[in-house]
Design a protein around this motif. Structure first.
Motif, mmCIF file in Angstrom:
data_model
loop_
_atom_site.group_PDB
_atom_site.id
_atom_site.type_symbol
_atom_site.label_atom_id
_atom_site.label_comp_id
_atom_site.label_asym_id
_atom_site.label_seq_id
_atom_site.Cartn_x
_atom_site.Cartn_y
_atom_site.Cartn_z
ATOM 1 N N ASP A 2 60.983 -6.608 1.609
ATOM 2 C CA ASP A 2 60.957 -5.484 2.542
ATOM 3 C C ASP A 2 62.061 -5.691 3.580
ATOM 4 N N PRO A 3 62.825 -4.650 3.891
ATOM 5 C CA PRO A 3 63.888 -4.798 4.874
ATOM 6 C C PRO A 3 63.371 -4.989 6.298
ATOM 7 N N VAL A 4 62.054 -4.824 6.503
ATOM 8 C CA VAL A 4 61.460 -5.011 7.824
ATOM 9 C C VAL A 4 60.609 -6.273 7.809
ATOM 10 N N PHE A 5 60.922 -7.191 8.724
ATOM 11 C CA PHE A 5 60.111 -8.397 8.889
ATOM 12 C C PHE A 5 59.301 -8.233 10.157
ATOM 13 N N LYS A 6 57.978 -8.358 10.042
ATOM 14 C CA LYS A 6 57.078 -8.139 11.161
ATOM 15 C C LYS A 6 56.565 -9.473 11.689
ATOM 16 N N ILE A 7 56.845 -9.738 12.958
ATOM 17 C CA ILE A 7 56.313 -10.928 13.610
ATOM 18 C C ILE A 7 54.917 -10.601 14.113
ATOM 19 N N GLN A 8 53.986 -11.530 13.897
ATOM 20 C CA GLN A 8 52.607 -11.313 14.321
ATOM 21 C C GLN A 8 52.161 -12.435 15.236
ATOM 22 N N GLY A 9 51.314 -12.102 16.194
ATOM 23 C CA GLY A 9 50.764 -13.109 17.097
ATOM 24 C C GLY A 9 51.674 -13.381 18.281
ATOM 25 N N GLU A 10 51.643 -14.600 18.757
ATOM 26 C CA GLU A 10 52.409 -14.981 19.939
ATOM 27 C C GLU A 10 53.860 -15.281 19.609
ATOM 28 N N VAL A 20 61.471 -18.821 14.404
ATOM 29 C CA VAL A 20 62.891 -18.881 14.033
ATOM 30 C C VAL A 20 63.029 -19.133 12.539
ATOM 31 N N GLU A 21 62.279 -20.085 12.020
ATOM 32 C CA GLU A 21 62.326 -20.392 10.584
ATOM 33 C C GLU A 21 61.912 -19.180 9.747
ATOM 34 N N GLN A 22 60.853 -18.499 10.161
ATOM 35 C CA GLN A 22 60.386 -17.323 9.428
ATOM 36 C C GLN A 22 61.442 -16.219 9.424
ATOM 37 N N ILE A 23 62.047 -15.976 10.582
ATOM 38 C CA ILE A 23 63.057 -14.926 10.673
ATOM 39 C C ILE A 23 64.278 -15.277 9.830
ATOM 40 N N CYS A 24 64.737 -16.513 9.921
ATOM 41 C CA CYS A 24 65.907 -16.918 9.127
ATOM 42 C C CYS A 24 65.630 -16.772 7.632
ATOM 43 N N SER A 25 64.438 -17.139 7.205
ATOM 44 C CA SER A 25 64.067 -16.969 5.793
ATOM 45 C C SER A 25 64.027 -15.497 5.413
ATOM 46 N N ALA A 26 63.472 -14.681 6.287
ATOM 47 C CA ALA A 26 63.386 -13.247 6.010
ATOM 48 C C ALA A 26 64.773 -12.622 5.935
ATOM 49 N N ILE A 27 65.669 -13.011 6.836
ATOM 50 C CA ILE A 27 67.035 -12.478 6.811
ATOM 51 C C ILE A 27 67.740 -12.905 5.531
ATOM 52 N N ALA A 28 67.568 -14.164 5.153
ATOM 53 C CA ALA A 28 68.181 -14.657 3.917
ATOM 54 C C ALA A 28 67.659 -13.898 2.699
ATOM 55 N N ALA A 29 66.415 -13.415 2.785
ATOM 56 C CA ALA A 29 65.811 -12.677 1.672
ATOM 57 C C ALA A 29 66.108 -11.175 1.740
ATOM 58 N N GLY A 30 66.851 -10.750 2.763
ATOM 59 C CA GLY A 30 67.262 -9.353 2.817
ATOM 60 C C GLY A 30 66.698 -8.505 3.939
ATOM 61 N N ALA A 31 65.927 -9.082 4.836
ATOM 62 C CA ALA A 31 65.402 -8.300 5.960
ATOM 63 C C ALA A 31 66.546 -7.862 6.868
ATOM 64 N N SER A 32 66.461 -6.632 7.355
ATOM 65 C CA SER A 32 67.502 -6.123 8.250
ATOM 66 C C SER A 32 66.937 -5.649 9.589
ATOM 67 N N THR A 33 65.608 -5.632 9.696
ATOM 68 C CA THR A 33 64.945 -5.230 10.933
ATOM 69 C C THR A 33 63.827 -6.211 11.249
ATOM 70 N N ILE A 34 63.719 -6.572 12.517
ATOM 71 C CA ILE A 34 62.635 -7.424 12.986
ATOM 72 C C ILE A 34 61.736 -6.557 13.852
ATOM 73 N N ASP A 35 60.485 -6.428 13.432
ATOM 74 C CA ASP A 35 59.516 -5.563 14.104
ATOM 75 C C ASP A 35 58.560 -6.424 14.926
ATOM 76 N N LEU A 36 58.459 -6.130 16.214
ATOM 77 C CA LEU A 36 57.601 -6.905 17.106
ATOM 78 C C LEU A 36 56.329 -6.153 17.496
ATOM 79 N N SER A 37 55.969 -5.130 16.762
ATOM 80 C CA SER A 37 54.807 -4.321 17.135
ATOM 81 C C SER A 37 53.487 -5.091 17.085
ATOM 82 N N ASP A 38 53.409 -6.162 16.327
ATOM 83 C CA ASP A 38 52.175 -6.945 16.239
ATOM 84 C C ASP A 38 52.214 -8.227 17.069
#
Length: 81
Positions: A2-10, A20-38
């Motif tokens: 999914d091009p949107v990676f959603k951060i959850q929790g704190e 940071v590790e999760q975001i870097c992995s998501a970007i490497a896998a093709g994510a182009s948006t980081i969603d902070l709604s959760d």
């Protein structure tokens, strides 16, 4: 991926390295948006994360930034809009 990676929790100093590790992995896998709604809680590390990711990945979009994060960014003089 999914091009949107959603951060959850704190997004605080306690979770910074893990997120940071999760975001870097998501970007490497093709994510182009980081969603902070959760995201439930932020501290100044949220702004530091934004700066770090934006510096290394200028094309990444950010969505649903928490009001607390915007307030902290304003206080320290970082334009996250």
């Amino acid at each position: 991926m999914d091009p949107v990676f959603k951060i959850q929790g704190e997004l605080t100093r306690n979770t910074y390295n893990q997120v940071v590790e999760q975001i870097c992995s998501a970007i490497a896998a093709g994510a182009s948006t980081i969603d902070l709604s959760d995201v439930t809680k932020v501290d100044s590390c949220a702004v530091a994360l934004w700066v770090e990711i934006k510096r290394n990945n200028a094309n990444i979009e950010w969505a649903n930034l928490p009001t607390q994060m915007e307030t902290i960014a304003d206080l320290v003089g970082v334009d996250i809009q």
